[in-house]
Write an enzyme that holds these catalytic residues in place. Sequence first.
Site, short mmCIF file in Angstrom:
data_model
loop_
_atom_site.label_atom_id
_atom_site.label_comp_id
_atom_site.label_asym_id
_atom_site.label_seq_id
_atom_site.Cartn_x
_atom_site.Cartn_y
_atom_site.Cartn_z
N ALA A 221 0.74 -1.08 0.02
CA ALA A 221 -0.03 0.08 0.07
C ALA A 221 0.55 1.35 -0.04
CB ALA A 221 -0.96 -0.03 1.26
N GLY A 222 2.06 0.95 0.53
CA GLY A 222 2.90 2.45 0.53
C GLY A 222 3.35 3.10 -0.78
N SER B 187 1.24 3.32 -3.02
CA SER B 187 -0.11 4.30 -3.46
C SER B 187 -0.39 5.50 -2.74
CB SER B 187 -1.18 3.48 -3.69
OG SER B 187 -1.08 2.40 -4.88
N PRO C 133 -4.84 5.71 1.40
CA PRO C 133 -4.02 5.56 2.67
C PRO C 133 -3.61 4.11 2.69
CG PRO C 133 -6.56 5.60 2.93
CD PRO C 133 -6.44 5.93 1.62
N ASP C 134 -2.27 3.95 3.29
CA ASP C 134 -2.03 2.71 3.44
C ASP C 134 -2.93 2.01 4.55
OD1 ASP C 134 -0.75 3.44 5.82
OD2 ASP C 134 1.35 3.15 5.36
N PHE C 135 -2.42 0.83 5.18
CA PHE C 135 -3.23 -0.04 6.29
C PHE C 135 -2.60 0.51 7.59
CE2 PHE C 135 -3.82 -2.34 2.42
CZ PHE C 135 -5.03 -2.52 2.50
N ARG C 136 -1.27 0.45 7.87
CA ARG C 136 -0.76 0.42 9.34
C ARG C 136 -0.27 1.69 9.63
NH1 ARG C 136 -0.87 -4.56 7.03
NH2 ARG C 136 -2.25 -6.18 8.02
N ASN D 251 -1.69 -5.04 -3.57
CA ASN D 251 -2.89 -3.62 -3.72
C ASN D 251 -3.98 -4.19 -4.84
OD1 ASN D 251 -1.09 -2.41 -2.25
ND2 ASN D 251 -0.22 -1.32 -3.78
N ASP E 32 -5.91 -1.71 -5.87
CA ASP E 32 -6.28 -0.38 -6.61
C ASP E 32 -6.03 -0.39 -8.06
OD1 ASP E 32 -3.59 0.27 -6.95
OD2 ASP E 32 -3.39 1.14 -5.00
N HIS F 172 -3.60 -10.14 -3.54
CA HIS F 172 -4.70 -9.95 -2.63
C HIS F 172 -6.09 -9.82 -3.36
CE1 HIS F 172 -2.07 -9.57 1.07
NE2 HIS F 172 -1.95 -10.86 0.60
N ASN G 31 11.24 2.04 1.46
CA ASN G 31 10.19 1.99 2.23
C ASN G 31 10.59 3.11 3.47
OD1 ASN G 31 7.62 0.67 2.55
ND2 ASN G 31 8.48 0.17 4.59
N MET G 32 9.47 3.99 3.87
CA MET G 32 9.61 4.70 4.96
C MET G 32 10.36 4.14 6.09
SD MET G 32 8.29 7.65 3.87
CE MET G 32 7.39 8.73 4.88
N CYS H 19 8.64 6.07 -1.54
CA CYS H 19 8.79 5.15 -2.70
C CYS H 19 9.11 6.06 -4.11
CB CYS H 19 7.83 4.15 -3.32
SG CYS H 19 7.23 3.08 -1.74
P1 OAD Z 1 0.91 -1.54 5.38
O1 OAD Z 1 0.07 -0.53 5.66
O2 OAD Z 1 0.81 -2.50 6.27
O3 OAD Z 1 2.31 -0.90 5.26
C1 OAD Z 1 2.60 -0.05 4.36
C2 OAD Z 1 4.18 0.26 4.55
O4 OAD Z 1 4.43 1.34 3.50
C3 OAD Z 1 4.74 0.86 5.87
O5 OAD Z 1 5.76 0.18 6.27
C4 OAD Z 1 4.70 2.36 5.71
O6 OAD Z 1 5.95 2.81 6.56
C5 OAD Z 1 5.16 2.62 4.20
N1 OAD Z 1 4.71 3.52 3.52
C6 OAD Z 1 3.66 4.23 3.63
N2 OAD Z 1 3.69 5.49 2.66
C7 OAD Z 1 4.76 5.27 2.09
C8 OAD Z 1 5.37 6.27 1.04
N3 OAD Z 1 5.05 7.13 0.43
N4 OAD Z 1 6.82 5.76 0.83
C9 OAD Z 1 7.29 4.36 1.21
N5 OAD Z 1 6.85 3.95 2.30
C10 OAD Z 1 5.73 3.99 2.62
O7 OAD Z 1 0.41 -1.93 4.05
P2 OAD Z 1 0.90 -3.34 3.19
O8 OAD Z 1 2.16 -3.93 3.74
O9 OAD Z 1 0.40 -3.37 1.96
O10 OAD Z 1 -4.38 -7.33 3.14
O11 OAD Z 1 -0.37 -4.38 4.03
C11 OAD Z 1 -0.39 -5.70 3.49
C12 OAD Z 1 -1.84 -6.14 3.58
O12 OAD Z 1 -2.41 -6.09 5.10
C13 OAD Z 1 -3.00 -5.50 2.47
O13 OAD Z 1 -2.92 -6.06 1.42
C14 OAD Z 1 -4.04 -5.90 3.13
C15 OAD Z 1 -3.81 -5.62 4.71
O14 OAD Z 1 -4.61 -6.07 5.60
C16 OAD Z 1 -5.79 -7.55 2.87
O15 OAD Z 1 -6.90 -6.87 3.09
C17 OAD Z 1 -6.06 -9.07 2.74
#
Ligand code: OAD
Length: 348
Positions: free
Chosen positions: A47-48, A50, A56-59, A130, A132, A149, A253-254, A290
């Site tokens: 998600a980071g 996008s 928004p990302d998730f965590r 992602n 999206d 996913h 990554n951040m 990114c």
């Molecule tokens: P997360 O939200 O868990 O992680 C996003 C990561 O990207 C974090 O380490 C942030 O620090 C980093 N980040 C955010 N914005 C950034 C940017 N502009 N540049 C660089 N880094 C950035 O998202 P995912 O790892 O994609 O699954 O989450 C994995 C899965 O958990 C998703 O596919 C979803 C979720 O639950 C399902 O829904 C099945």
Amino acid sequence: VDFLRSLFSRTLGLSPGEKVLDELTLDGVARYILSGKCKNIICMVGAGISTSAGIPDFRSPGTGLYANLQKYNLPYPEAIFQIDYFKKHPEPFFALARELYPGQFKPTVCHYFMRMLKDKGLLTRCYSQNIDTLERVAGLEGEDLIEAHGTFHTSHCVSFLCRKEYSMDWMKSTVLNAEISLLNYSHFVLLWMYFFLDIVFFGENLPARFFTTMKMDFPRCDLLIIMGTSLQVQPFASLVNRVSNSCPRLLINMEKTGQSEFGMGLFGFGGGMDFDSDKAYRDVAYLSTCDDGCMALAELLGWKAELEEMVKREYALIDSKDAKTKDKEANQSSRSTGAEAGKSDKTE
Ligand code: OAD
């Protein structure tokens, strides 16, 4: 004993491979790509990549999706993507899907960097978490992509006998434009029984293609680029351990993610990445957005101007397509308003 030792060290990621990078930096990675020895690059993204598009990302604390779901009254944030919860309460997912539905967002510099890798014949495949569809908008095709996913790109009838495919536009107009409230809850349950987004929920299997393609791609990978993911969700996260012991891994990554966790190793997920220890020999962490990371790498590779030009050209194309769609919609709505007005004139 030797067999067991080698099995354990492989499983725990303890046996080092050949050192391929002359330096564990972005420069080192760029030199390796330019050397011509690096022909098969796999990107693993989350998600980071996008967030700069406005999704928004998730965590991420504060800004991530899971920190902002209070209005849906969920028992816990991940429930929104949990299949058992969805079966009983589909409306929070559909409400969120409406907010995040593709069509309103543009790919980022990072997405176009991957397109550039493809154009240069270096991208084996992009493994994305992602949904999206921005990789596709940026020019990656179905063959270049594993949407681990799932995706908003298509929908299929859930009946095993049917499996008819529905387009994104169809899903958007019929399901996501409908009013979602507890009053039409039963309507949505009914819809859910027949039509379903190709999204993988927690508790569901990943697409079969993820497993077949992974076995083919990862052993021959020359460079793994991991971007915008916390690497917290399995089995996706364990892909980092599927490349050979000599294959360099670049994280953009951040924050640092995917580092060794003893427990993970024991459970067969491998040893994770090692950016900082004395034994580090192939993992590089470039902590930045990114987009900045990709642009910095592009500059080192001598591709910066080309990447900037690609982003400008593609954005102009998207803008002109959007303008045409808006014109068409405006024409249609003024025609239907005219027709309505005509009708009401007659009635009056
Ligand atoms: P997360 O939200 O868990 O992680 C996003 C990561 O990207 C974090 O380490 C942030 O620090 C980093 N980040 C955010 N914005 C950034 C940017 N502009 N540049 C660089 N880094 C950035 O998202 P995912 O790892 O994609 O699954 O989450 C994995 C899965 O958990 C998703 O596919 C979803 C979720 O639950 C399902 O829904 C099945």
